[in-house]
Design a protein around this motif. Structure first.
Motif, PDB file in Angstrom:
ATOM      1  N   MET A 223       0.848  -1.186   0.000  1.00 17.29           N
ATOM      2  CA  MET A 223       0.000   0.000   0.000  1.00 17.29           C
ATOM      3  C   MET A 223       0.886   1.238   0.000  1.00 17.29           C
ATOM      4  SD  MET A 223      -2.716   1.294   2.932  1.00 17.29           S
ATOM      5  CE  MET A 223      -1.373   1.732   4.076  1.00 17.29           C
ATOM      6  N   PRO A 224       0.616   2.230  -0.850  1.00 19.28           N
ATOM      7  CA  PRO A 224       1.402   3.454  -0.828  1.00 19.28           C
ATOM      8  C   PRO A 224       1.442   4.047   0.580  1.00 19.28           C
ATOM      9  CG  PRO A 224       0.011   3.418  -2.756  1.00 19.28           C
ATOM     10  CD  PRO A 224      -0.411   2.258  -1.911  1.00 19.28           C
ATOM     11  N   LYS A 225       2.616   4.461   1.012  1.00 16.92           N
ATOM     12  CA  LYS A 225       2.772   4.959   2.372  1.00 16.92           C
ATOM     13  C   LYS A 225       1.927   6.195   2.649  1.00 16.92           C
ATOM     14  CE  LYS A 225       6.940   7.528   1.046  1.00 16.92           C
ATOM     15  NZ  LYS A 225       8.397   7.698   1.281  1.00 16.92           N
ATOM     16  N   SER A 226       1.498   6.888   1.591  1.00 17.89           N
ATOM     17  CA  SER A 226       0.691   8.095   1.785  1.00 17.89           C
ATOM     18  C   SER A 226      -0.673   7.793   2.404  1.00 17.89           C
ATOM     19  CB  SER A 226       0.498   8.825   0.451  1.00 17.89           C
ATOM     20  OG  SER A 226      -0.118   7.982  -0.501  1.00 17.89           O
ATOM     21  N   PHE A 227      -1.094   6.514   2.393  1.00 16.20           N
ATOM     22  CA  PHE A 227      -2.392   6.161   2.956  1.00 16.20           C
ATOM     23  C   PHE A 227      -2.327   5.846   4.450  1.00 16.20           C
ATOM     24  CE2 PHE A 227      -3.099   5.494  -1.547  1.00 16.20           C
ATOM     25  CZ  PHE A 227      -4.346   6.066  -1.720  1.00 16.20           C
TER      26      PHE A 227
END
Length: 227
Positions: free
Chosen positions: A188-192
């Protein structure tokens, strides 16, 4: 895993100032890089592409050729300059190629591991591939909860962890539409992380690497991102 239509990714995020791209935005120089860094949807697409590319390289029999193809694609992306629609098209096209490649690599591994030389080897492999996941808090199916995303991990299945407003952690299968692109690359993209969400809790089946059903558990079947 089922390949999710990559064009849907372009509609998952709204446009606003952001710095969550897969590269260092403080070093952005070209019009394309600056446009990506200043557009949330493009930043997230870039981050997902980096995850997809790394996953594809890890499972590729010819990583050098894949890296060469990526450099060629970067030149195509840069030719878009600050045209957001052009950049989006470049990303969705490349992501579709990478995610399909990852899916083929995973299918090949699954086919090989489905005929192990000994039963004990299968057990060892499945244990190694299954993450250590906390026992999920019981939650009746069909309910919703509001909280914050604090974790995501994959083995034979992918799990999302949400901490509710009372501080209780809930671990469930990640089955919502937003999970499809994450599940394809097992990341999962770390931005989430730390995003506030409202999730719908249902039930879904778990499967091992050979496709055998392992039972049911809670599943987050819808995710709504909150301001």
């Amino acid at each position: 895993m089922k390949v999710f239509p990559i064009l849907i990714l372009a509609t998952l995020f709204s446009t606003s100032t952001s710095y969550a791209a897969g590269f260092d935005c403080s070093k952005a120089k070209s019009p394309t890089e600056k446009t990506i860094c200043n557009t949330t949807s493009l930043s997230d697409l870039d981050e997902i592409l980096v995850l997809s590319f790394n996953k594809a390289v890890a499972g590729s029999a010819d990583a050098k050729a894949l890296k060469t193809a990526q450099q060629t694609w970067l030149k195509t992306r840069e030719a878009c300059a600050s045209n957001g629609a052009c950049i989006t098209k470049a990303y969705t096209s490349r992501l579709s190629e990478l995610i399909n490649l990852v899916a083929k690599n995973q299918q090949s591994v699954a086919t090989t591991s489905s005929n192990p030389p000994a039963k004990s080897a299968t057990s060892t492999q499945q244990t190694a591939n299954t993450p250590s996941v906390p026992t999920p808090s019981p939650k009746p199916a069909g309910k919703t909860l509001t909280g914050t995303i604090i974790g995501y991990e994959c083995g034979d299945n992918c799990y999302l962890t949400v901490k509710d407003e009372q501080g209780t952690e809930h671990v469930a299968l990640c089955t919502a539409p937003q999970c499809n692109s994450w599940n394809e690359v097992a990341a999962m993209p770390k931005s989430f992380l730390k995003k506030k969400v409202q999730v719908s809790v249902g039930r879904a089946k778990q499967y091992d690497g050979a496709g055998n059903e392992m039972g049911e558990m809670d599943a987050f079947d819808s995710i709504t991102f909150l301001p």
